[in-house]
Scaffold this motif. Structure first.
Motif: not given
Length: 336
Positions: A234-238
């Motif tokens: 989720l963090a990598a997806a923004g």
């Protein structure tokens, strides 16, 4: 079916540093868990002074149950004092003849349902021929009050993070083979079903379901995705904010206050994500009302109270028809 008492049956937890290691040995007996793994988990308890929150929460819930039910309420655990064997023996000595058993697990499956039936059978054997009849109440993952409590707690958590926060449900992971033990994907299907009910009632069309607190050798498949891995994605997806709802837990176990409130929160903050953890029911008076309603279903012959989902309720026969939860509904030891 009338009852003259209630037994709150739970998992148990240590209440001092000296109890942590014996408690963990009780939990893992016969499972060949390496000592170093127990050392790691012990540190989670010692972080909180060696005290699990669960016994205190259960005592507070018993206070609510007594006020709601106006009958004796007893407390027994599987893995620590007060042990259920001792509690049922005391019930026998007090003249209790039939008691409803309310467990601190909303689900079917082996460790969350069938093993409690085994606990009941073992306790009755320990109490002997005059042991009271013990009737385990049905699973309650789709009860209106179960849904209502989580919906309200999600709303409260959402007030602490930005409005575009991602809702992520979690439940305790188990081995995939264990998920098949009492029926195909029985436990995981019920968790997914409850998550759909709660998300819909809370106004979330889109949400996620992940699993937490897995243990054991890495070569053994467990339910996935792991919530920590999912948060990384989720963090990598923004994603900038998350609301984590531990729908698999009815109280703040160590797996909630350590795995989520400490480890997962730290991970989110390190990734620059706002983090809110949804409260569990704990000793909410509505949780006591839920137990009272399950007892009333049996006493009055009422149909089970359920929130309807878009598909059939996933469950064993006892979950579906509201009958007392005992063999042959579950592959467990006989009551006596």
């Amino acid at each position: 079916m009338d009852f003259d008492a209630v037994l709150l049956l739970s998992f148990g937890g240590p209440e001092g540093p000296e109890q942590v290691r014996p408690f963990l040995e009780n939990v893992t007996r016969g499972r060949n868990v390496p000592p170093e793994r127990l050392d790691d988990v012990a540190e989670h308890y010692l972080h909180f002074g060696g005290v699990s929150p669960i016994n205190g929460i259960n005592r507070a819930l018993i206070t609510e149950l007594r006020a709601e039910l106006d009958m004796p309420v007893y407390f027994g655990n599987r893995n620590w004092e007060p042990y259920v064997e001792d509690t049922v023996t005391a019930m026998r000595d007090n003249g209790i003849r039939r008691a409803a058993v309310f467990t601190t697990s909303a689900w079917s499956g082996y460790s969350s349902c069938t093993q409690y039936i085994e606990d009941i059978a073992r306790a009755r054997r320990a109490a002997g021929a005059e042991a009271p009849e013990l009737v385990k109440l049905r699973t309650y993952f789709d009860h209106p009050l179960f849904v209502e409590m989580f919906v309200g707690n999600i709303a409260a958590a959402a007030q602490t993070v930005p409005g575009d926060a991602r809702l992520v449900f979690t439940a305790h992971s188990i081995p995939v083979a264990a998920d098949e033990r009492c029926g195909p994907n029985l436990y995981s299907s019920q968790v997914a079903y409850a998550a759909r009910l709660v998300a819909a009632a809370a106004g979330y069309d889109d949400y996620d379901l992940a699993w937490q607190s897995r243990s054991g050798p890495p070569q053994v498949p467990w339910l996935q995705p792991d919530v920590a891995d999912y948060l990384t994605g989720l963090a990598a997806a923004g994603t900038k904010a998350v609301i984590v709802c531990p729908i698999g837990f009815v109280a703040d176990h160590i797996e909630v206050v350590w795995d989520l409130d400490n480890e997962l929160r730290a991970q989110a903050e390190a990734a620059g994500m706002a983090f809110a953890r949804v409260a569990t029911p704990n000793a909410d008076r509505r949780f006591a009302r839920l137990a009272a309603d399950l007892i009333g279903e049996l006493r009055d012959g009422r149909s089970p109270a359920r929130v309807s989902g878009p598909e059939a309720v996933p469950g064993c026969l006892a979950s579906v028809d509201g009958a007392p939860c005992r063999p042959p509904h579950c592959a467990a030891a006989p009551q006596g």
